[in-house]
Design a protein around this motif. Structure first.
Motif, short mmCIF file in Angstrom:
data_model
loop_
_atom_site.label_atom_id
_atom_site.label_comp_id
_atom_site.label_asym_id
_atom_site.label_seq_id
_atom_site.Cartn_x
_atom_site.Cartn_y
_atom_site.Cartn_z
N LEU A 163 0.82 -1.20 0.00
CA LEU A 163 0.00 0.00 0.00
C LEU A 163 0.86 1.26 0.00
N VAL A 164 1.87 1.28 0.83
CA VAL A 164 2.77 2.44 0.89
C VAL A 164 3.48 2.64 -0.45
N ILE A 165 3.96 1.56 -1.03
CA ILE A 165 4.66 1.67 -2.32
C ILE A 165 3.71 2.15 -3.41
N ALA A 166 2.49 1.62 -3.43
CA ALA A 166 1.52 2.04 -4.45
C ALA A 166 1.17 3.52 -4.28
N GLU A 167 1.03 3.98 -3.04
CA GLU A 167 0.73 5.39 -2.82
C GLU A 167 1.89 6.28 -3.24
N LEU A 168 3.11 5.88 -2.91
CA LEU A 168 4.27 6.69 -3.29
C LEU A 168 4.43 6.77 -4.79
N ILE A 210 3.80 9.70 -9.93
CA ILE A 210 3.20 9.80 -11.26
C ILE A 210 2.32 11.04 -11.36
N TYR A 211 1.59 11.34 -10.29
CA TYR A 211 0.73 12.52 -10.29
C TYR A 211 1.56 13.80 -10.44
N SER A 212 2.75 13.80 -9.85
CA SER A 212 3.58 15.01 -9.91
C SER A 212 4.13 15.28 -11.31
N VAL A 213 4.26 14.23 -12.13
CA VAL A 213 4.79 14.43 -13.48
C VAL A 213 3.69 14.38 -14.54
N GLN A 214 2.45 14.26 -14.11
CA GLN A 214 1.33 14.17 -15.06
C GLN A 214 1.20 15.50 -15.81
N ASN A 215 1.19 15.42 -17.12
CA ASN A 215 1.10 16.63 -17.94
C ASN A 215 -0.04 16.54 -18.95
N GLY A 216 -1.10 15.83 -18.58
CA GLY A 216 -2.24 15.73 -19.47
C GLY A 216 -2.19 14.52 -20.39
N SER A 217 -1.16 13.71 -20.28
CA SER A 217 -1.06 12.53 -21.12
C SER A 217 -2.07 11.48 -20.69
N VAL A 218 -2.74 10.90 -21.65
CA VAL A 218 -3.73 9.86 -21.36
C VAL A 218 -3.04 8.62 -20.80
N LEU A 267 -1.68 6.17 -13.57
CA LEU A 267 -2.06 6.66 -12.25
C LEU A 267 -3.29 5.91 -11.74
N LEU A 268 -4.28 5.72 -12.58
CA LEU A 268 -5.48 4.98 -12.17
C LEU A 268 -5.15 3.52 -11.87
N HIS A 269 -4.23 2.95 -12.59
CA HIS A 269 -3.81 1.58 -12.32
C HIS A 269 -3.13 1.49 -10.95
N ASN A 270 -2.28 2.45 -10.63
CA ASN A 270 -1.63 2.46 -9.32
C ASN A 270 -2.64 2.65 -8.20
N LEU A 271 -3.64 3.48 -8.41
CA LEU A 271 -4.66 3.68 -7.39
C LEU A 271 -5.48 2.40 -7.18
N SER A 272 -5.73 1.66 -8.26
CA SER A 272 -6.45 0.40 -8.10
C SER A 272 -5.59 -0.62 -7.35
N ASP A 273 -4.28 -0.60 -7.57
CA ASP A 273 -3.38 -1.46 -6.80
C ASP A 273 -3.42 -1.10 -5.32
N ALA A 274 -3.48 0.20 -5.02
CA ALA A 274 -3.55 0.63 -3.63
C ALA A 274 -4.85 0.16 -2.98
#
Length: 58
Positions: free
Chosen positions: A10-15, A20-28, A34-41
């Motif tokens: 859980l900690v690794i998935a959140e980190l 990923i959220y910090s480097v998100q620049n509108g790319s699909v 990011l959504l995949h990591n949140l589902s892992d969390a």
């Protein structure tokens, strides 16, 4: 034991999601990652909750 592994996952998935959220620049593709990591969390939360229930109620 599974609670510890689930917590670490859980900690690794959140980190990684925060990274990923910090480097998100509108790319699909980045948004999908990011959504995949949140589902892992969320899956890690389910594992921790399930094992905690097993430990409590045997």
């Amino acid at each position: 034991m599974i609670v510890i592994r689930g917590g670490v996952a859980l900690v690794i998935a959140e980190l990684t999601a925060l990274l990923i959220y910090s480097v998100q620049n509108g790319s699909v593709n980045i948004r999908a990652l990011l959504l995949h990591n949140l589902s892992d969390a969320l899956a890690s939360v389910a594992v921790v909750a399930g094992d905690a229930l097993i430990l409590i109620y045997d």
